[in-house]
Every structure is written in structure tokens, then in C-alpha cells.
Scaffold this active site. Structure first.
Site, short mmCIF file in Angstrom:
data_model
loop_
_atom_site.label_atom_id
_atom_site.label_comp_id
_atom_site.label_asym_id
_atom_site.label_seq_id
_atom_site.Cartn_x
_atom_site.Cartn_y
_atom_site.Cartn_z
N HIS A 38 2.82 39.77 41.51
CA HIS A 38 3.34 40.37 42.47
C HIS A 38 3.66 39.16 43.25
CE1 HIS A 38 0.19 43.73 41.94
NE2 HIS A 38 0.89 44.19 42.62
N GLN A 149 10.66 45.13 38.68
CA GLN A 149 11.45 46.55 38.36
C GLN A 149 10.26 46.98 36.60
OE1 GLN A 149 14.67 44.31 35.61
NE2 GLN A 149 15.47 43.77 37.82
N LYS A 150 8.86 46.94 36.59
CA LYS A 150 7.85 47.39 35.38
C LYS A 150 8.07 49.05 36.09
CE LYS A 150 3.53 46.91 36.33
NZ LYS A 150 3.52 48.68 36.75
N GLN A 154 10.27 54.40 40.76
CA GLN A 154 10.18 53.61 41.81
C GLN A 154 11.34 52.59 42.88
OE1 GLN A 154 6.39 52.19 43.53
NE2 GLN A 154 7.28 50.47 43.67
#
Length: 281
Positions: A38, A149-150, A154
Site C-alpha cells: 500500500h 498489480q497483485k 481487479q
């Protein structure tokens, strides 16, 4: 000093001041339980934008009835400290009643990209994601919004929604941040026991090796099936998917050209559902 806001009116008033001053606004949507992944989003926003809003909201509409909504980690004080260290200007931390007041009845659904992978394993999940992201983009009035990008699927879904609905926001994808042993950072890693944490990096090594085999010309289906069996033999209790798919369309990719596909995985290890993805070639 980072301000904490919990109501829409205060956020709107501040945004009006920023707009009149010609500021560029960056948005970092989170559910809290923050980690260095984050912080990579927040730092990118801080570097590229004049003003930065981070949101902390555990969105109930993206959790299924048997999922971990009630158990999701709440670390607001430490989250706020981390965001202040990065220099975020505002933390918007609304209650559920602010986000979904009585009588709320609007949904946002993206077709196609939401069907495979986590969309198949978690029915309704992406409807909740697009619902809350649409609201946050509207409330944040951001020039840029930052996603990791994990959560590749989404990211793709949000980009599609923004294109289709003409949101004036650039969606910026930030590379996955990993621990030294390769495990992708995730708030749900907190669910792992010490023994499970020792096993968890196998997930990344497995899909990295699978990607190398597909890039070398081996058929993706056989490679991925073998990789999934390997994970089950090493302590993972369920594999929701381990598949090679086109990086843009998420269509199955059996023998992809270099750089056009990714290996995607979601696997259960103890109490944690871990997801990851890597590029092929």
C-alpha cells in the site's frame, strides 16, 4: 499534517479548494491493514500528484457470506501513522452508513472480465468492487487512482469500468511488492501461522516456474495442472485456480507470445486465501 475525514461534505469542500488552486489529485483506495505494498501506491501518488487522498473502508459488498468480513484486520491507528509518514494529505475513512445510506440501490457491473478467476471463485465479488470504486472515484474526484498489480484482475476490471463510464481518472497500476522470500505482500498474510508462513513463498516460486515453462513453449494447460498438483502436495488445501490467461482480455492462453499473458493463482493456505500473478516471458 494528515487530516482524517469521515463525511462527504468535508471532503467535497476541501476538493473544491484544491481544484480552484489547480492541484492534481491522486487517490489511493484501501481497506486498511496497510503494508509496504500500500505504501508503494501512496508514495507513487505523492510523487506524481499535488494532493493525495487515501481511503480506508472495509467494503462489505465485496465479501461473500462465508468470507472474512468480520475477521478482516483493523489497524487504523498504525495505518494512519504510515500514511502520515508518506505525506498523504487526507485520509477518508467513512462508515458503512456514509457509503451505503438507507435506500441505497445502485450497482455497477462489468461484464466479461469479471467472469473467470476470482469472479468464478467469488461470485458477486467484483460487483462489490466496482460499486465501491465507482463511489470513491466520484467522491475523490481524482486525476489519478493507484492500484496494485497483485490484484491484476481487479485492475483490469476497474480500467474497463473507467473507460466505459468515462470517468476522468487515469488508473495507475503499481508493481507487486514482495517479501524477501517472494511472497506477495497482502493484508491477509496476517492470517498465516508461523509454519504456514514458511510454506507460503512456494506459491510465487511455483507460478514463476510455470511461467518460465510456458514461455519455453510448453502447453499452458498441462503446466498449470501440474503446478496446481504440486501446491496441493506442499500444504495448500485448495486451489481455486492456477491458469494462464491473456494479460488484457483474461481469455485462456495456451501458447502465448512473450509478454502477452500471465499465470494467475488463488490458493488456500490455512486461514488465508492467497492470490498472485506473474508475466509469461
Amino acid at each position: 499534517m494528515t487530516d482524517v475525514m469521515r463525511d462527504v461534505a468535508s471532503l467535497r469542500m476541501l476538493q473544491g479548494m484544491w481544484r480552484r488552486a489547480g492541484e492534481t489529485v491522486g487517490l489511493v483506495p484501501t481497506m486498511g491493514a496497510l503494508h509496504d505494498g500500500h505504501m508503494a501506491l501512496a508514495r507513487a501518488a505523492r510523487e506524481e500528484c499535488g494532493k493525495v487522498i487515501a481511503t480506508i473502508f472495509v467494503n462489505p459488498t465485496q465479501f461473500g457470506p462465508t468470507e472474512d468480513l468480520d475477521a478482516y484486520p483493523n489497524t487504523f491507528d498504525s495505518d494512519l501513522h504510515m500514511l502520515r509518514e508518506v505525506g498523504v494529505d487526507v485520509v477518508f475513512a467513512p462508515t458503512r452508513d456514509v457509503m451505503y445510506p438507507a435506500g441505497f440501490g445502485t450497482t455497477v457491473k462489468v461484464a466479461g472480465l469479471t467472469a473467470p478467476l476470482c469472479g468464478a471463485a467469488r461470485p458477486g465479488h467484483f460487483d462489490g468492487v466496482t460499486q465501491v470504486v465507482a463511489k470513491l472515484l466520484n467522491l475523490g474526484q481524482a486525476d489519478r487512482a493507484y492500484f496494485g498489480q497483485k490484484d491484476w484482475q481487479q485492475l483490469a476490471v476497474v480500467r474497463q469500468m473507467v473507460r466505459d463510464l468515462n470517468f476522468p481518472t487515469e488508473i495507475v497500476g503499481i508493481p507487486t511488492v514482495r517479501a524477501e522470500d517472494g511472497l506477495a505482500l497482502s493484508s491477509r498474510n496476517a492470517y498465516l501461522t508461523e509454519a504456514e508462513r514458511e510454506i507460503a513463498p512456494i506459491l510465487y516460486r511455483t507460478i514463476r516456474d510455470a511461467a518460465a515453462r510456458v514461455a519455453a513453449g510448453h502447453g499452458a494447460t498441462g503446466v498449470c495442472e501440474a503446478a496446481a498438483r504440486g501446491l496441493l502436495g506442499k500444504g495448500f488445501t485448495r486451489i481455486d485456480y492456477l491458469e494462464c490467461r491473456d494479460a488484457t482480455t483474461l481469455a485462456p492462453a495456451e501458447t502465448p507470445d512473450p509478454g502477452t499473458a500471465r499465470i494467475f493463482v488463488a490458493a488456500q493456505l490455512g486461514g488465508a486465501r492467497l492470490i498472485d500473478n506473474v508475466s509469461v516471458g
